[in-house]
Design an enzyme around this catalytic site. Structure first.
Site, mmCIF file in Angstrom:
data_model
loop_
_atom_site.group_PDB
_atom_site.id
_atom_site.type_symbol
_atom_site.label_atom_id
_atom_site.label_comp_id
_atom_site.label_asym_id
_atom_site.label_seq_id
_atom_site.Cartn_x
_atom_site.Cartn_y
_atom_site.Cartn_z
ATOM 1 N N ASP A 1 -11.864 36.761 23.775
ATOM 2 C CA ASP A 1 -12.360 37.369 22.546
ATOM 3 C C ASP A 1 -12.392 36.410 21.369
ATOM 4 O OD1 ASP A 1 -9.402 37.625 22.745
ATOM 5 O OD2 ASP A 1 -9.589 38.482 20.743
ATOM 6 N N HIS B 1 -2.214 27.316 15.415
ATOM 7 C CA HIS B 1 -2.716 28.370 14.542
ATOM 8 C C HIS B 1 -2.053 28.266 13.166
ATOM 9 C CE1 HIS B 1 -4.104 32.818 14.349
ATOM 10 N NE2 HIS B 1 -3.725 32.462 13.127
ATOM 11 N N ALA C 1 -5.239 35.384 8.380
ATOM 12 C CA ALA C 1 -4.432 35.185 9.580
ATOM 13 C C ALA C 1 -5.290 35.175 10.834
ATOM 14 C CB ALA C 1 -3.372 36.271 9.682
ATOM 15 N N MET D 1 -7.503 32.468 15.281
ATOM 16 C CA MET D 1 -7.023 33.145 16.490
ATOM 17 C C MET D 1 -7.606 32.535 17.752
ATOM 18 S SD MET D 1 -4.711 35.439 16.621
ATOM 19 C CE MET D 1 -5.086 36.440 18.050
ATOM 20 N N LYS E 1 -0.089 29.072 19.138
ATOM 21 C CA LYS E 1 0.445 29.601 17.886
ATOM 22 C C LYS E 1 0.901 28.511 16.915
ATOM 23 C CE LYS E 1 -0.636 33.750 18.714
ATOM 24 N NZ LYS E 1 -1.885 33.367 19.405
ATOM 25 N N ALA F 1 -4.218 39.025 24.638
ATOM 26 C CA ALA F 1 -4.418 39.930 23.495
ATOM 27 C C ALA F 1 -5.892 40.002 23.107
ATOM 28 C CB ALA F 1 -3.589 39.472 22.306
ATOM 29 N N ASP G 1 -8.051 35.942 29.035
ATOM 30 C CA ASP G 1 -7.119 35.856 27.928
ATOM 31 C C ASP G 1 -6.244 37.118 27.956
ATOM 32 O OD1 ASP G 1 -6.095 35.066 25.302
ATOM 33 O OD2 ASP G 1 -7.374 36.648 24.498
ATOM 34 N N ARG H 1 -5.574 25.376 23.921
ATOM 35 C CA ARG H 1 -6.965 25.515 23.505
ATOM 36 C C ARG H 1 -7.234 24.701 22.252
ATOM 37 N NH1 ARG H 1 -6.435 32.045 23.873
ATOM 38 N NH2 ARG H 1 -6.496 32.222 26.146
#
Length: 266
Positions: free
Chosen positions: A183, A53, A42, A46, A50, A11, A9, A157
Site C-alpha cells: 500500500d 521513517h 507522519a 510510510m 521505521k 499494515a 506487506d 525498503r
C-alpha cells in the site's frame, strides 16, 4: 510460467485497514521530545523501515524547524535512535487494537495456495513489533510462510534485500514469477528493485489512510476522488496494477499469468 509466490506487506495490506497503528505512535513519540507533527506528516514516509521513517520526518523542512525550536539544534543520528526507542514500545502497545485482517485476505491466500503459490511477507515494522503482531494474525488464520522485518538486513525498503531474503526463504525464482502487494510507494519500489510484479492498494492502506468504517461512510463521489488520488500516487511509484484492497487481487493474478504466458516480464 506459473506464478510461484505472493509477497505481502503487513499494515494496510494484510492487517490494519487504513494502516493506522503507527500514526499515533509517531505523533506521540515526537511529542515526547517537544515536537508536534500531524498525522498527515507522519504518513508521508510510510513503508520505509521505521528508523528511516523517523529520519525522513526529521529531514522534513517544517518538522526540522520545529525540532530546532524545541531542542535548540538540528537533529542528529542519536536523536533518530532516541525517537525510535520511544516509538517502538508505543507501537507495540497499540498493535492489538489494529491487528484485524483486511477483509478478503484469507480467501485470496487460500486461492493462491491452491494455485501452488507460496506466501511471503516483508514489513517496515521492526522485529519486536512483529513479535506482538504475528501471533494475533495467526490466531485469526493468517500465517505467511516467512516474515522479513526492517532491521533484519543491512538495508530495508526501497532496497530489494528483504525481497531477496524472501526468495531464499521460500525457495522461489525467478523474481518475474513473484508478485509484491503493498500500500506504500517504498513497498512498490522494493518489489520493482527486486524484479517482481507489483500491485498497489489504493483504499485499504496508507494511500487513503481511512478505517473501513470511515471509508464506508464516504459519499460515492468522495470515495471515487480518494481512489483516483491514491491510484495516481501508486501508479506514479511504478505499480503494474492498482486495486482497492487484497480482496480484489485474484483477477490481477490471472492477468499477470496471461502476461507471463505471452512472454512478458515485469
Amino acid at each position: 510460467m506459473a506464478l510461484k509466490a505472493l509477497i505481502l506487506d503487513w499494515a494496510g495490506t494484510a492487517v490494519d485497514f487504513g494502516s493506522r497503528a503507527p500514526m499515533g505512535a509517531f505523533v506521540e513519540a515526537f511529542a515526547r521530545v517537544g515536537v508536534t507533527i500531524s498525522i498527515a506528516e507522519a504518513r508521508g514516509p510510510m513503508g520505509l523501515p521505521k528508523r528511516d521513517h523517523i529520519a525522513a520526518l526529521m529531514r522534513d523542512e517544517a518538522i526540522s524547524a520545529r525540532w530546532q525550536t524545541a531542542q535548540g539544534r538540528e537533529p542528529t543520528e542519536d536523536d533518530i535512535d532516541h525517537v525510535l526507542a520511544i516509538f517502538e514500545p508505543l507501537n507495540v502497545e497499540v498493535i492489538a487494537q489494529h491487528a484485524d485482517l483486511i477483509p478478503g485476505l484469507l480467501d485470496v491466500i487460500a486461492e493462491a495456495r491452491r494455485r501452488g503459490m507460496k506466501i511471503g511477507s516483508t514489513t517496515g515494522y521492526t522485529r519486536p513489533i512483529m513479535e506482538r503482531l504475528m501471533p494475533l494474525a495467526a490466531a485469526a488464520g493468517y500465517r505467511p510462510d516467512n516474515v522479513v522485518c526492517a532491521g533484519d538486513l543491512a538495508a530495508g525498503r526501497p532496497s530489494p534485500l528483504m525481497m531477496y531474503r524472501t526468495f531464499a526463504d521460500l525457495g522461489v525464482w525467478p523474481a518475474s514469477a513473484c508478485v509484491k502487494l503493498d500500500d506504500t510507494e517504498p513497498g512498490i519500489a522494493e518489489g520493482l528493485a527486486a524484479g517482481t510484479w507489483t500491485v498497489g492498494l489504493a483504499l485499504s492502506g496508507n494511500a487513503a489512510g481511512l478505517s473501513k468504517a470511515e471509508l464506508d461512510g464516504l459519499a460515492p463521489d468522495e470515495r471515487a476522488a480518494l481512489r483516483a488520488r491514491a491510484t495516481d500516487k501508486l501508479a506514479r511509484a511504478g505499480a503494474h496494477f492498482v486495486i482497492d484492497s487484497v480482496a480484489d487481487l485474484l483477477p490481477v493474478l490471472d492477468a499477470i499469468e496471461a502476461r507471463l504466458a505471452a512472454g512478458l516480464r515485469p
